[in-house]
Scaffold this motif. Structure first.
Motif, mmCIF file in Angstrom:
data_model
loop_
_atom_site.group_PDB
_atom_site.id
_atom_site.type_symbol
_atom_site.label_atom_id
_atom_site.label_comp_id
_atom_site.label_asym_id
_atom_site.label_seq_id
_atom_site.Cartn_x
_atom_site.Cartn_y
_atom_site.Cartn_z
ATOM 1 N N GLY A 73 0.823 -1.216 0.000
ATOM 2 C CA GLY A 73 0.000 0.000 0.000
ATOM 3 C C GLY A 73 0.849 1.255 0.000
ATOM 4 O O GLY A 73 0.579 2.200 -0.760
ATOM 5 N N HIS A 74 1.885 1.289 0.829
ATOM 6 C CA HIS A 74 2.750 2.464 0.867
ATOM 7 C C HIS A 74 3.502 2.651 -0.448
ATOM 8 O O HIS A 74 3.652 3.775 -0.934
ATOM 9 N N ILE A 75 3.975 1.571 -1.037
ATOM 10 C CA ILE A 75 4.691 1.669 -2.316
ATOM 11 C C ILE A 75 3.764 2.188 -3.415
ATOM 12 O O ILE A 75 4.120 3.110 -4.159
ATOM 13 N N LEU A 76 2.579 1.612 -3.515
ATOM 14 C CA LEU A 76 1.667 2.001 -4.592
ATOM 15 C C LEU A 76 1.133 3.423 -4.414
ATOM 16 O O LEU A 76 0.991 4.163 -5.398
ATOM 17 N N ILE A 77 0.851 3.816 -3.197
ATOM 18 C CA ILE A 77 0.386 5.189 -2.964
ATOM 19 C C ILE A 77 1.492 6.180 -3.313
ATOM 20 O O ILE A 77 1.243 7.225 -3.918
ATOM 21 N N PHE A 78 2.737 5.850 -2.961
ATOM 22 C CA PHE A 78 3.856 6.718 -3.329
ATOM 23 C C PHE A 78 3.960 6.854 -4.845
ATOM 24 O O PHE A 78 4.134 7.956 -5.373
ATOM 25 N N ILE A 79 3.844 5.733 -5.562
ATOM 26 C CA ILE A 79 3.909 5.770 -7.031
ATOM 27 C C ILE A 79 2.779 6.625 -7.605
ATOM 28 O O ILE A 79 3.003 7.465 -8.486
ATOM 29 N N MET A 80 1.566 6.432 -7.087
ATOM 30 C CA MET A 80 0.429 7.211 -7.592
ATOM 31 C C MET A 80 0.620 8.703 -7.336
ATOM 32 O O MET A 80 0.386 9.532 -8.221
ATOM 33 N N GLU A 112 1.065 11.599 -10.239
ATOM 34 C CA GLU A 112 0.120 12.719 -10.308
ATOM 35 C C GLU A 112 0.835 14.059 -10.224
ATOM 36 O O GLU A 112 0.406 15.036 -10.844
ATOM 37 N N LEU A 113 1.915 14.136 -9.472
ATOM 38 C CA LEU A 113 2.640 15.395 -9.349
ATOM 39 C C LEU A 113 3.512 15.689 -10.571
ATOM 40 O O LEU A 113 3.764 16.843 -10.900
ATOM 41 N N VAL A 114 4.002 14.644 -11.218
ATOM 42 C CA VAL A 114 4.935 14.815 -12.323
ATOM 43 C C VAL A 114 4.215 14.973 -13.654
ATOM 44 O O VAL A 114 4.656 15.747 -14.510
ATOM 45 N N MET A 115 3.149 14.255 -13.875
ATOM 46 C CA MET A 115 2.483 14.284 -15.183
ATOM 47 C C MET A 115 0.994 14.037 -15.040
ATOM 48 O O MET A 115 0.516 13.629 -13.990
ATOM 49 N N GLN A 116 0.304 14.269 -16.115
ATOM 50 C CA GLN A 116 -1.130 13.966 -16.188
ATOM 51 C C GLN A 116 -1.271 12.503 -16.590
ATOM 52 O O GLN A 116 -0.800 12.096 -17.645
ATOM 53 N N VAL A 117 -1.895 11.689 -15.726
ATOM 54 C CA VAL A 117 -1.988 10.253 -15.982
ATOM 55 C C VAL A 117 -3.441 9.876 -16.228
ATOM 56 O O VAL A 117 -4.338 10.258 -15.464
ATOM 57 N N ASN A 118 -3.662 9.130 -17.300
ATOM 58 C CA ASN A 118 -4.982 8.600 -17.595
ATOM 59 C C ASN A 118 -5.322 7.561 -16.515
ATOM 60 O O ASN A 118 -4.497 6.696 -16.196
ATOM 61 N N PRO A 119 -6.505 7.598 -15.936
ATOM 62 C CA PRO A 119 -6.871 6.625 -14.905
ATOM 63 C C PRO A 119 -6.764 5.165 -15.358
ATOM 64 O O PRO A 119 -6.551 4.271 -14.528
ATOM 65 N N LEU A 120 -6.893 4.912 -16.637
ATOM 66 C CA LEU A 120 -6.742 3.533 -17.128
ATOM 67 C C LEU A 120 -5.320 3.013 -16.928
ATOM 68 O O LEU A 120 -5.119 1.805 -16.786
ATOM 69 N N LEU A 131 -1.289 -0.644 -11.759
ATOM 70 C CA LEU A 131 -1.232 -0.716 -10.303
ATOM 71 C C LEU A 131 -2.149 -1.779 -9.704
ATOM 72 O O LEU A 131 -1.827 -2.351 -8.668
ATOM 73 N N VAL A 132 -3.274 -2.047 -10.345
ATOM 74 C CA VAL A 132 -4.151 -3.102 -9.817
ATOM 75 C C VAL A 132 -3.468 -4.475 -9.883
ATOM 76 O O VAL A 132 -3.460 -5.203 -8.887
ATOM 77 N N PRO A 133 -2.856 -4.851 -11.031
ATOM 78 C CA PRO A 133 -2.123 -6.128 -11.021
ATOM 79 C C PRO A 133 -0.970 -6.141 -10.017
ATOM 80 O O PRO A 133 -0.722 -7.155 -9.356
ATOM 81 N N LEU A 134 -0.277 -5.004 -9.881
ATOM 82 C CA LEU A 134 0.796 -4.941 -8.887
ATOM 83 C C LEU A 134 0.251 -5.121 -7.471
ATOM 84 O O LEU A 134 0.901 -5.748 -6.626
ATOM 85 N N ALA A 135 -0.932 -4.568 -7.217
ATOM 86 C CA ALA A 135 -1.543 -4.691 -5.889
ATOM 87 C C ALA A 135 -1.906 -6.134 -5.561
ATOM 88 O O ALA A 135 -2.050 -6.493 -4.393
ATOM 89 N N VAL A 136 -2.052 -6.966 -6.566
ATOM 90 C CA VAL A 136 -2.355 -8.379 -6.347
ATOM 91 C C VAL A 136 -1.077 -9.212 -6.286
ATOM 92 O O VAL A 136 -0.890 -10.038 -5.393
ATOM 93 N N VAL A 137 -0.169 -8.969 -7.225
ATOM 94 C CA VAL A 137 1.023 -9.815 -7.360
ATOM 95 C C VAL A 137 2.054 -9.548 -6.258
ATOM 96 O O VAL A 137 2.638 -10.487 -5.704
#
Length: 138
Positions: free
Chosen positions: A69-76, A80-88, A94-100
């Motif tokens: 959770g901490h790793i993925l929230i940091f990445i998100m 968001e701060l560096v670029m405009q990211v499409n939610p897809l 990140l969803v597959p990473l959150a599982v694997v």
């Protein structure tokens, strides 16, 4: 009157936790701790150390979820701060990473906790203080 002092063999904490993280027996460091994905062997196949006393229970999933959770929230937040990211992009990455990621971490975290319990003689790992509710292994 002479008192007999019983000395216990030393169980180095750091070494036991490292061996557990590598999914090896905390005692000898040679035998496999797991017989299946998260099923701990009843005893080490190399040295015979009893491992069935562990009580890891809900600890490993909790720790894995906290780390991931901490790793993925940091990445998100960083994206968001560096670029405009499409939610897809989040959905597909990140969803597959959150599982694997937690599934990949679970055996090492459980081994770490079993090593910690073994080194500290917790939950029946001390032969002089076995749980009376459990059957005698002898």
């Amino acid at each position: 009157m002479g008192y007999q002092v019983k000395t216990l063999e030393e169980r180095p904490l750091g070494q036991a936790m490292w061996r557990g993280t590598l999914c090896k027996c905390p005692n000898c460091g040679e035998g496999k701790m797991f017989r299946a994905y998260l099923k701990v062997n009843d005893a080490c196949p190399e040295c015979g150390e009893e491992l069935h006393h562990h009580r890891a229970d809900d600890g490993p999933p909790y720790i894995a979820i906290m780390i991931v959770g901490h790793i993925l929230i940091f990445i998100m937040l960083h994206l968001e701060l560096v670029m405009q990211v499409n939610p897809l992009v989040y959905l597909y990455t990140l969803v597959p990473l959150a599982v694997v990621m937690p599934l990949a971490m679970l055996p090492s975290i459980k081994g770490f906790l079993v090593g910690l319990q073994w080194a500290n003689r917790m939950h029946g790992f001390d032969p002089d203080h076995r749980d009376p509710a459990l059957p005698d292994p002898r």
